[in-house]
Scaffold this motif. Structure first.
Motif, PDB file in Angstrom:
ATOM      1  N   SER A 154      -9.167   2.732  -6.973  1.00 60.68           N
ATOM      2  CA  SER A 154      -7.856   2.355  -6.448  1.00 60.68           C
ATOM      3  C   SER A 154      -7.303   3.444  -5.547  1.00 60.68           C
ATOM      4  CB  SER A 154      -6.890   2.075  -7.601  1.00 60.68           C
ATOM      5  OG  SER A 154      -7.275   0.926  -8.325  1.00 60.68           O
ATOM      6  N   PHE A 195       0.828  -1.205   0.000  1.00 58.65           N
ATOM      7  CA  PHE A 195       0.000   0.000   0.000  1.00 58.65           C
ATOM      8  C   PHE A 195       0.865   1.260   0.000  1.00 58.65           C
ATOM      9  CE2 PHE A 195      -3.580  -2.723   1.389  1.00 58.65           C
ATOM     10  CZ  PHE A 195      -4.545  -2.254   0.516  1.00 58.65           C
ATOM     11  N   ASP A 206      -4.978  -3.734 -10.711  1.00 59.62           N
ATOM     12  CA  ASP A 206      -4.591  -2.970  -9.526  1.00 59.62           C
ATOM     13  C   ASP A 206      -5.749  -2.873  -8.536  1.00 59.62           C
ATOM     14  OD1 ASP A 206      -2.193  -2.577 -10.812  1.00 59.62           O
ATOM     15  OD2 ASP A 206      -2.316  -0.393 -10.856  1.00 59.62           O
ATOM     16  N   THR A 241      -3.649  11.810  -2.189  1.00 59.20           N
ATOM     17  CA  THR A 241      -4.301  10.688  -2.868  1.00 59.20           C
ATOM     18  C   THR A 241      -5.818  10.879  -2.874  1.00 59.20           C
ATOM     19  OG1 THR A 241      -2.504   9.184  -2.251  1.00 59.20           O
ATOM     20  CG2 THR A 241      -4.609   8.185  -2.850  1.00 59.20           C
ATOM     21  N   GLN A 295      -5.852   3.137   3.486  1.00 55.56           N
ATOM     22  CA  GLN A 295      -4.729   2.507   4.180  1.00 55.56           C
ATOM     23  C   GLN A 295      -3.653   3.504   4.594  1.00 55.56           C
ATOM     24  OE1 GLN A 295      -4.682  -0.819   4.929  1.00 55.56           O
ATOM     25  NE2 GLN A 295      -6.743  -0.933   4.084  1.00 55.56           N
ATOM     26  N   THR A 296      -3.445   4.526   3.795  1.00 47.52           N
ATOM     27  CA  THR A 296      -2.314   5.441   4.030  1.00 47.52           C
ATOM     28  C   THR A 296      -2.729   6.773   4.632  1.00 47.52           C
ATOM     29  OG1 THR A 296      -2.456   6.452   1.828  1.00 47.52           O
ATOM     30  CG2 THR A 296      -1.129   4.426   2.048  1.00 47.52           C
ATOM     31  N   ILE A 324      -6.256   3.042  -1.606  1.00 46.45           N
ATOM     32  CA  ILE A 324      -4.937   3.458  -1.122  1.00 46.45           C
ATOM     33  C   ILE A 324      -5.085   4.470   0.010  1.00 46.45           C
ATOM     34  CG2 ILE A 324      -2.806   4.666  -1.756  1.00 46.45           C
ATOM     35  CD1 ILE A 324      -3.239   3.487  -4.626  1.00 46.45           C
ATOM     36  N   LEU A 339      -5.690  -4.430  -4.727  1.00 39.88           N
ATOM     37  CA  LEU A 339      -5.833  -3.601  -3.535  1.00 39.88           C
ATOM     38  C   LEU A 339      -7.020  -4.046  -2.692  1.00 39.88           C
ATOM     39  CD1 LEU A 339      -5.181  -0.180  -5.298  1.00 39.88           C
ATOM     40  CD2 LEU A 339      -3.651  -1.245  -3.617  1.00 39.88           C
ATOM     41  N   TYR A 391       0.943   5.599  -7.635  1.00 42.60           N
ATOM     42  CA  TYR A 391      -0.204   6.342  -8.159  1.00 42.60           C
ATOM     43  C   TYR A 391       0.047   7.851  -8.174  1.00 42.60           C
ATOM     44  CZ  TYR A 391      -3.410   2.704  -9.476  1.00 42.60           C
ATOM     45  OH  TYR A 391      -4.017   1.677 -10.163  1.00 42.60           O
ATOM     46  N   ALA A 426       2.034   1.548  -3.432  1.00 41.01           N
ATOM     47  CA  ALA A 426       0.920   1.949  -4.292  1.00 41.01           C
ATOM     48  C   ALA A 426       0.705   3.453  -4.245  1.00 41.01           C
ATOM     49  CB  ALA A 426      -0.355   1.216  -3.878  1.00 41.01           C
ATOM     50  N   GLN A 427       0.814   4.037  -3.058  1.00 37.28           N
ATOM     51  CA  GLN A 427       0.669   5.491  -2.932  1.00 37.28           C
ATOM     52  C   GLN A 427       1.685   6.209  -3.824  1.00 37.28           C
ATOM     53  OE1 GLN A 427       0.993   7.106   1.088  1.00 37.28           O
ATOM     54  NE2 GLN A 427       1.949   8.941   0.236  1.00 37.28           N
TER      55      GLN A 427
END
Length: 405
Positions: free
Chosen positions: A91, A45, A390, A104, A98-99, A95, A394, A52, A48-49
């Motif tokens: 997506s 994750f 993706d 984002t 989680q972050t 993300i 996720l 993206y 992924a941040q």
């Protein structure tokens, strides 16, 4: 005699190597503990941040990411009416959950404004993908009356494609007498169920159930593999043709088609609690997981009957969808089968979290997952990243994190 000895020795050597690889695979599988996976997913994750953010920097105004061609360092973008347009904001929202990265979330809000107009789109069956994977997730994170209106309007638009004579929602427009329905359409029913839940209007629910029942009757073979496309007579509802569009052959098992069916009937059981849908999902899962052509890393070939195996291309997007579906389905079955589903999903997600499937930062155009297959017969999106790979990757990781030990 010497020749026979050489043949026997070669066979013995091959078997020893095969046993060695099998033993290695078993040890690798045993090494995938829950703490190890959770640690990897946290890293995924975080990665992924960053990925993206990189992808967003390359996104033209008013466009949505579609794919990227690593060999030529070239992106392909789409307008909001492309069936995958909801996966990018979806997506981003997964993300963000989680972050908690605000940039984002702001990017998700920005792109949702470009997507909103598709709520009036009655030319596509993919409004579930487009609107529920995006605005549906946004509404879960921060419910707003505007999101509810967008989703309800989208459900109304989707319902216009239902034909009671056929008992299905039309997938693709064609000749007046043709009524084309693809297995993918099972993924769009969740939007209709949501509409009934929030309005009390059972019309949407009945459309979804009727579509699922008709699909269950005509789309599946005795082994519970699925046809990709059924062409019904629009006037009588009779089946005119069973075929493929994106698979290898009309009678082959296109991998992502099996994934759509598994996910779709799992959702059907979740909403209706009708055991016929649970039975259907379990049988589709059995076909998939016990297929002799499923590779050891559980990332399928693009079609289970694809030629040139084991060199045939893999489809990581199908594995992402299946992993997510299994992690929900395990909650509806008894312990021995649930354990099988979880361990299979763990293997899929571990494979997707590592080389050669997971991209390094700044690579793969900013997409997370590599080696997906869109449409080999048309030679489009072949061995490239795809937004839905993706998205469901996720989602599957999120579902795994939420599992009780």
């Amino acid at each position: 005699m010497k020749s026979q000895f050489i043949k026997n020795y070669s066979l013995l050597l091959f078997l020893c190597c095969l046993l060695g690889f099998t033993s290695m695979a078993q040890k690798a599988s045993q090494a995938i503990s829950r703490p190890l996976l959770l640690k990897q997913f946290k890293q995924n994750f975080s990665d992924a941040q960053k990925q993206y953010q990189f992808l967003a920097q390359h996104l033209p105004a008013g466009k949505f990411p579609k794919t990227y061609f690593p060999n030529t360092d070239r992106y392909e973008f789409s307008n909001s009416d492309w069936w995958c347009s909801g996966f990018y904001p979806g997506s981003l929202l997964y993300i963000y959950e989680q972050t908690k990265d605000q940039a984002t979330y702001q990017e998700a809000e920005r792109i949702l404004k470009d997507l909103e107009k598709e709520k009036y789109n009655t030319t596509t069956h993919d409004l579930g993908f487009m609107m529920f994977c995006s605005f549906g997730n946004a509404n879960l994170i921060a419910p707003k009356p505007a999101y509810k209106e967008i989703l309800l309007t989208s459900a109304k638009s989707l319902a216009t494609r239902f034909n009671p004579k056929v008992g299905c929602i039309k997938s693709w427009d064609s000749k007046p007498d043709d009524f084309l329905v693809i297995i993918d359409n099972m993924m769009n029913l969740e939007l209709l169920f949501w509409a009934t839940e929030v309005t009390g209007d059972s019309t949407y629910y009945k459309i979804a159930v009727t579509h699922a029942n008709t699909t269950m009757k005509h789309h599946f073979r005795p082994d519970y593999s699925s046809y990709h496309v059924i062409n019904y007579d629009a006037n009588t509802g009779e089946v005119k043709q069973k075929k493929t569009a994106q698979g290898f052959a009309n009678e082959s098992a296109w991998a992502r088609g099996q994934a759509w069916g598994l996910y779709g009937y799992t959702v059907m059981y979740r909403v209706t609690k009708n055991p016929i849908y649970l039975d259907q999902a379990n049988k589709i899962a059995n076909f998939y997981l016990n297929n002799p052509n499923l590779p050891a890393d559980k990332i399928p070939f693009w079609d289970f009957n694809a030629p040139n195996q084991p060199e045939a291309l893999r489809d990581a997007s199908a594995a992402s969808v299946v992993a997510s579906a299994l992690l929900e389905l395990q909650g509806y079955v008894k312990a021995p089968l649930a354990k099988t589903y979880v361990s299979s999903a763990e293997k899929m997600l571990w494979s997707l979290s590592n080389s050669p499937y997971k991209a390094a930062y700044g690579k793969n155009g900013g997409f997370l997952i590599k080696h997906c297959v869109g449409h080999i017969p048309q030679n489009t999106e072949v061995d490239v990243p795809l937004t839905y790979a993706d998205y469901y990757f996720l989602e599957a990781m999120k579902r795994y994190q939420e599992l009780k030990k």
